[in-house]
Enzyme design. Structure first.
Site, PDB file in Angstrom:
ATOM      1  N   ASP A  87     -10.133   2.576   0.523  1.00  0.00           N
ATOM      2  CA  ASP A  87      -9.568   1.794  -0.560  1.00  0.00           C
ATOM      3  C   ASP A  87     -10.520   0.696  -0.979  1.00  0.00           C
ATOM      4  O   ASP A  87     -10.493   0.223  -2.087  1.00  0.00           O
ATOM      5  CB  ASP A  87      -8.272   1.113  -0.089  1.00  0.00           C
ATOM      6  CG  ASP A  87      -7.124   2.079  -0.150  1.00  0.00           C
ATOM      7  OD1 ASP A  87      -7.361   3.225  -0.528  1.00  0.00           O
ATOM      8  OD2 ASP A  87      -6.013   1.663   0.186  1.00  0.00           O
ATOM      9  N   GLU A 144      -2.818  -9.858  -1.969  1.00  0.00           N
ATOM     10  CA  GLU A 144      -2.278  -8.521  -1.846  1.00  0.00           C
ATOM     11  C   GLU A 144      -0.782  -8.669  -1.611  1.00  0.00           C
ATOM     12  O   GLU A 144      -0.327  -9.671  -1.077  1.00  0.00           O
ATOM     13  CB  GLU A 144      -3.000  -7.864  -0.683  1.00  0.00           C
ATOM     14  CG  GLU A 144      -2.593  -6.478  -0.361  1.00  0.00           C
ATOM     15  CD  GLU A 144      -1.449  -6.479   0.586  1.00  0.00           C
ATOM     16  OE1 GLU A 144      -0.848  -5.425   0.732  1.00  0.00           O
ATOM     17  OE2 GLU A 144      -1.135  -7.528   1.173  1.00  0.00           O
TER      18      GLU A 144
END
Lengths: 578, 698
Positions: free
Chosen positions: A108, A251
């Site tokens: 990612d 996040e």
């Protein structure tokens, strides 16, 4: 002045982290990830938005890979903050990451890096911490093989590309201040803890975890890759509490599960393994080579030592062996506990772990085998599974989440038979133990961090949209901080702080630095002691002059800060006199 | 800013020591120990028990040191230094004499630039009142700790031999005893005029070392730490030894660079990061190593011109890669020569003894020697004998961040950083904590290579080894560095039959590079050692100000005038500016707080205070006329009454105006100020407008 944040990946979605921040003309790319669930061009961030002409070298100042290296396990969570200081703006980029949610999650963050530097052609500096730089090529190579050899896709980059790309990477140490160019400065910080398995926490706490700080002129920004605000709330607090953040990019993947005892899970797992081997059975632990494997190994090695077990533990993955070499050299990046026991005892010198050889498969008697890949999706772990699954005394311990479609996933429902393909059916009589997945930092963790840092703005990335929206509402209502959750390819612009410089007069500084504690008789309740007490003024006026200063702007627009008394002198005859 | 050079040091083992007073903060730069001053003391081995009664051996001095040239200077006819004139007593250790003139409690910060700069620190930390903050790089602190532990454990042997002393003042320090010491030796320990006596101290204990190490704050290269908000401290690699560094100190009064012993040749450790030292307000040059080397000054001019082009001003990247292939190969040649000598000696059936001095050289030698042995297809055991060798070797393999790029490549290739890891695994190297190991004496009849401490040849395993082998003409002793003539160091082991090879690895900037380096660094003010004045001249067009300092003297350096404040601009735009046309200035009055953060002053404006207070401040420098004011007030619809006050010395208030309708407020008019006190901000601003119109209207 403004800070522009362009979200190229992980906007209202999970995976493919890529955020480009533009402050005062300095553009920094955080992470360069790829999406694992998609196989067309959407897998990569839309790099053309950075520079339509493809001239990335002038468009970007540098790339910073924050998510250092990660693992496909549920349990490892890394902590690092990235502080970027550009002119007067401070940005904090933060990440909490649950590795179980998507497999290959390390990609990612850097999956698209090789593609971007070698295929798209970016030649600027790339920053990673030492462990990331050491382990990233292993990861990328592993991934490339999966793509090309297993999925049979056309290869986007080859091994040479990886090697070339890694040459451009500049390794940074924690707390080291790196001057990217004249204006831009970045710094990686150690930041806090990750938990779940307390034992493991102590061990792998910071291998690769860092917090970055970057600075252009006077502006600062923090990027935290991953953090944890749960019980032992260290957070590297001492290091970042002085920052006045303009922007926090965080996040927002979070679970709602309540944390339960990691010791219990750990014990459960070890008990299951112990029970199996003492009954003469074999234990298969399918796992990827890095991170999780080391954790479990340390755990089991220690347990073997304590219980005086002689059953051999085998490690199959060559990758793991290689990784252990890195771990041994990068021991400074692990926890204090491990560091302290060094050099008498290197935690990565496993006493009970033996080298795997093929003959092990058919050797009778109990043993424990770590085999890659995880989730039994192929390779050695599938081969071993085929061979051992029909026996009742075999235990298959799945240490992580298994994607649908893999044998591991099927196995969790404990079927009597597994059909690999029309011709191959396996009788499954073995026992299955799954190390449960328990994310334990919920929105509270993020909320705590935001409260602690009190930034002026918050941007949420990397999360599912509904969760983002509710978190956004919460941040806005509880703390009154403006919060955004841009989708991919959207830009958010927030204002940044600007400082003006002024000269202070000597008299002013003297009075400020040497406070006069003389108390005048004064009834005013507003009088506070730490004032710029002026002896010549009566008590009531004293209160007014507390903290009061004059700012003088002369004809050349220069600012000067002076003390009360000086103003009168400056104005000379114009001063009112009796 | 005041700068005092306490000691200019002697070679790499005894770095310079200075005190810097930066805006009232006293900073001690390094705290070393001169271990070469151990030379006048006798080492202790079993063979020396009877030594004072030994008959004098008359051996030709030339034989002693093999091929070594230049006999030691012997100026006087008095006592010739020989092994009987050495001091038979527990040695004392020589600290920086001038440091003891300073009160340790006044030192605020201690900066340690190299592992060797730490050795005197336990003396300081155990002093009463010492409370300074100590900064050192992680590796310097750790290596320094290991060296100190080794020193303490080696000294223990001497302590056991001499037993407890009856008085605190040892016999050998008495005047009549001191005079018996040959002048060459006396000079080493007491200085030229005997004044350095005060710097001698009995060695610290292990507890002192532990205590000292705990007090050190450990840094990484280029890490910023802030001392008390007012001083930002950063360490940058100096390329000499693992963890050794130069410093940048940033204070509100300007920044100061400290250039300690540095080297462009660093095949082992992180490269010399000179770019980070660029453009400081003041630069203190403190690399004295170049003085010892004899370089051709004529060469210098040409080279420095070339070099100026070569020094890259790299725009990004950690450090520019400046590498002189010639010097690098010179170093490699030296190493290769040592190796060939060692191999030759082994082939001749002799053993090789190498006292450990600099870690970098030690590791390189270890690798090269083991390679050479492999190449010659011999099986020769290599021993490393030191109480800290195991810790040291293990530690050196986990510090990739501190090493050169070549070494770091090994990390990324997944290989151990140094060969010794593999050699240990293959049992080619044996690490022993002390000499008494059976393993060693069992095998030591055969030729072997031994690395051991201590390079002064007065302490540790090397003493015993030399005692055992000094008469063996086949064996070889390799002395690296050291400042005293080897004749003096080898005094206790006379007559010497074994071969001695002395080599010099003197890492330093080098005289010929100093100027071009300083031209690159462009400091506004340069502090330069007086000793260098004859060697290097600075053209005034390139160096605005050069100050020469010398040992024991204090130089004053002028600092930036004035103070700079940073004010956040967003609220700043809301300043209520009052224009004064005649003076051509604008004036605003603000409330705020002055804070010091990261060596910068900030003025944080306080907007909330004003509102809660119910008082408004503004500035004007006319006294309002009462009648006019009251008239204006009534225009604004305000009822006001005047209450005159007596003038007295305490009060400067001339009159009070009370308003009751529509708002309640008190307006105090003083000689130099007017204060409006009301219940709310709106009222105050309303009244203020009225007042302002009166003042402006005039």
């Amino acid at each position: 002045m403004a800070i522009e944040t362009l979200v190229l990946g992980a906007g209202q979605e999970v995976g493919k982290s890529c955020v480009v921040v533009n402050i005062n003309g300095k553009r920094i790319m955080f992470d360069c990830g790829m999406h694992m669930g998609v196989s067309d061009h959407r897998r990569y961030p839309n790099f053309s938005l950075i520079s339509p002409t493809g001239d990335f070298d002038t468009a970007l100042s540098c790339i910073i890979i924050t998510h250092l290296y990660c693992i496909n396990t549920l349990f490892l969570r890394f902590h690092y903050f990235l502080i970027i200081k550009i002119s007067h703006s401070l940005i904090l980029y933060s990440y909490i990451f649950f590795f179980g949610i998507i497999c290959d999650s390390h990609l990612d963050h850097l999956g698209a890096l090789v593609y971007f530097t070698e295929v798209c052609g970016f030649h600027g500096p790339i920053y990673m911490t030492y462990p990331t730089k050491a382990l990233a090529p292993l990861m990328l190579e592993d991934y490339r093989k999966v793509l090309v050899e297993r999925r049979g896709e056309e290869e986007q980059f080859n091994s040479d590309h990886i090697a070339e790309c890694m040459k451009k990477v500049i390794a940074v140490d924690l707390r080291q201040t790196i001057q990217v160019d004249k204006d831009l400065q970045i710094r990686a910080y150690y930041a806090g803890h990750f938990t779940l398995f307390e034992y493991l926490t102590l061990i792998l706490k910071v291998l690769g975890a860092a917090m970055f700080h970057a600075k252009v002129g006077d502006s600062e920004m923090v990027y935290t890759g991953d953090y944890n605000m749960t019980p032992d709330r260290h957070l590297g607090a001492a290091q970042i509490d002085r920052l006045r953040l303009d922007l926090l990019i965080t996040e927002s993947t979070y679970g709602t599960t309540i944390r339960d005892s990691k010791y219990a899970r750990e014990r459960e797992f070890l008990d299951a393994v112990h029970k199996c081997v003492s009954a003469g059975g074999k234990v298969l632990i399918p796992t990827f080579g890095l991170g999780r494997a080391q954790e479990l190994c340390i755990l089991m090695d220690d347990y073997w030592e304590r219980m005086n077990l002689k059953v051999p533990i085998y490690f199959s993955a060559g990758l793991t062996k290689q990784a252990n070499v890195y771990y041994k050299m990068l021991i400074n990046w692990t926890s204090q506990k491990i560091k302290d026991s060094y050099p008498t005892n290197n935690a990565f010198d496993f006493k009970n772990v033996c080298k795997y050889e093929r003959s092990v498969l058919d050797t009778p008697g109990p043993c424990v085998l770590f085999a890659s890949p995880g989730m039994i999706s192929g390779g050695l772990s599938l081969e071993v599974f085929k061979r051992w699954a029909p026996f009742e005394n075999t235990l298959v311990a799945l240490p992580g989440y298994c994607l649908p479609g893999t044998v591991g996933h099927v196995l969790m429902s404990k079927p009597p038979k597994i059909e690999l393909d029309p011709n191959t059916k396996i009788d499954v009589r073995c026992q299955v133990h799954q190390l449960a997945f328990s994310p334990h930092t919920d929105s509270k963790g993020i909320m705590d961090l935001i409260k602690f840092l009190s930034p002026k703005h918050v941007i949420l990335v990397h999360g599912e949209k509904p969760k983002m929206v509710s978190l956004k509402e919460k941040i806005h209502s509880e703390m009154g901080i403006p919060c955004y959750h841009p989708a991919n390819n959207e830009t958010v612009s927030v204002p940044s702080t600007v400082y003006v410089k002024a000269q202070a007069s000597d008299a002013f500084m003297e009075r400020c630095l040497k406070p006069n504690f003389k108390l005048h008789k004064c009834s005013s309740q507003e009088l506070s002691i730490k004032t710029l007490t002026d002896k010549n003024i009566v008590p009531e006026l004293q209160v007014i002059n507390e903290k009061a200063v004059f700012i003088v702007e002369d004809k050349s627009k220069k600012l000067k800060v002076v003390h009360n008394d000086e103003v009168l002198v400056m104005l000379g005859e114009k001063k009112t006199e009796d | 800013m005041e700068f005092t050079c306490l000691s200019k040091g002697r070679g790499s083992h005894f770095p310079p020591c200075h005190i810097l007073n930066l805006g009232g903060i006293k900073i001690l730069l390094d705290c070393p120990l001169d271990l070469s001053a151990l030379t006048p003391f006798s080492p202790v081995t079993t063979a020396f028990y009877a030594l004072p009664s030994l008959e004098e051996d008359k051996v030709d001095a030339n034989n002693d040191v093999g091929s070594m040239a230049v006999p030691a200077k012997r100026q006087k006819i008095e006592n010739q230094p020989d092994n009987k004139t050495l001091i038979f007593a527990e040695p004392w250790y020589k600290t920086v004499m001038n440091l003891h003139l300073w009160n340790p409690s006044f030192i605020d910060v201690v900066l340690i630039s190299s592992p060797m700069g730490i050795l005197g620190l336990p003396f300081l930390t155990q002093m009463k009142g010492f409370s300074a903050k100590i900064y050192a790089t992680e590796v310097s602190a750790r290596l320094g700790e290991l060296v100190m532990r080794d020193l303490v454990s080696m000294h223990k042997e001497l302590k056991q031999f001499y037993g407890p002393t009856e008085t605190d003042f040892p016999v050998w320090l008495r005047q009549e005893e001191v005079e018996k010491i040959p002048s060459v030796l006396r000079e080493i320990i007491l200085g030229k005029d005997g004044t350095e006596l005060g710097g001698l101290r009995p060695l610290y204990s292990e507890a002192d070392v532990n205590d000292c190490v705990l007090k050190i704050q450990k840094l990484k290269y280029a890490e910023e730490v802030c001392y008390n908000g007012i001083l930002v401290i950063k360490a940058f690699s100096s390329g000499v030894e693992m963890g050794s560094c130069n410093w940048i100190l940033d204070s509100p009064k300007g920044d100061v660079g400290y250039l300690s012993n540095s080297s462009f040749i660093s095949s082992q450790v992180a490269a010399f990061d000179y770019q980070s030292l660029q453009g400081t307000d003041t630069l203190i040059y403190s690399d004295f190593s170049s003085l010892n080397s004899t370089e051709d000054v004529k060469d210098e001019e040409n080279e420095s011109v070339q070099l100026a082009d070569k020094l890259p001003m790299s725009s990004h990247g950690l450090v520019g890669l400046y590498h002189n292939a010639k010097e690098d190969s010179e170093e490699m040649e030296k190493l290769a020569f040592i190796c060939s000598c060692a191999i030759e000696s082994i082939k001749g059936g002799g053993s090789v003894f190498i006292p450990i001095n600099q870690f970098g050289i030690f590791l390189q030698l270890l690798e090269e020697v083991s390679k050479a042995i492999d190449a010659s297809a011999m099986k020769v055991p290599i021993y490393i004998i030191s109480s800290v060798a195991e810790d040291l070797l293990a530690y050196l393999n986990i510090v990739p961040e501190w090493l050169s790029r070549q070494r770091q490549e090994r990390l990324f290739d997944g290989e151990p950083l140094f060969d010794h890891v593999k050699l240990l695994d293959d049992k080619k190297i044996h690490v022993l904590p002390n000499i008494h190991s059976e393993k060693f004496w069992m095998h030591s009849r055969e030729p072997c290579i031994v690395f051991c401490s201590h390079w002064s040849l007065r302490l540790g395993p090397v003493v015993h080894l030399l005692q055992r082998w000094h008469k063996d003409p086949k064996s070889l002793l390799i002395l690296e560095g050291g400042v005293n003539p080897p004749q003096l160091a080898l005094l206790p082991f006379k007559p010497m039959a074994m071969k001695v090879l002395q080599c010099h690895f003197q890492p330093g900037i080098g005289l010929r590079r100093v100027r071009s380096l300083l031209e690159t660094l462009q400091p506004k003010t340069l502090l330069f050692p007086e000793e260098f004045r004859p060697h290097i001249s600075f053209p005034s067009e390139k160096f605005r100000s050069v100050l020469y300092y010398s040992e024991g003297k204090t130089s004053k350096v002028s600092c930036k005038d004035g103070f700079e404040l940073k004010i956040p601009a967003t609220p700043a735009s809301n300043f209520y500016w009052n224009a004064f046309k005649e003076q051509e200035i604008n004036l605003a009055r603000v409330n705020g707080e002055l804070i010091i953060e990261n060596a910068r002053y900030h003025l944080l404006l306080d907007n909330t205070e004003k509102n809660s207070n119910g008082r408004t401040n503004s500035v004007s420098f006319r006294k309002p006329e009462l009648e006019k004011l009251l008239a204006t007030f009534s225009n604004f619809g305000i009822n006001a009454s005047v209450e005159h006050q007596k003038m007295n010395s305490e009060s400067q208030i001339q009159c009070l105006i009370h308003t009751a309708d529509p708002y309640k407020a008190v307006i105090e008019i003083g000689t130099s100020s007017v204060v409006i006190t009301t219940a709310g901000e709106n009222v105050a601003s309303h009244l203020y407008k009225a007042l302002d119109s009166v003042l402006k209207g005039n």
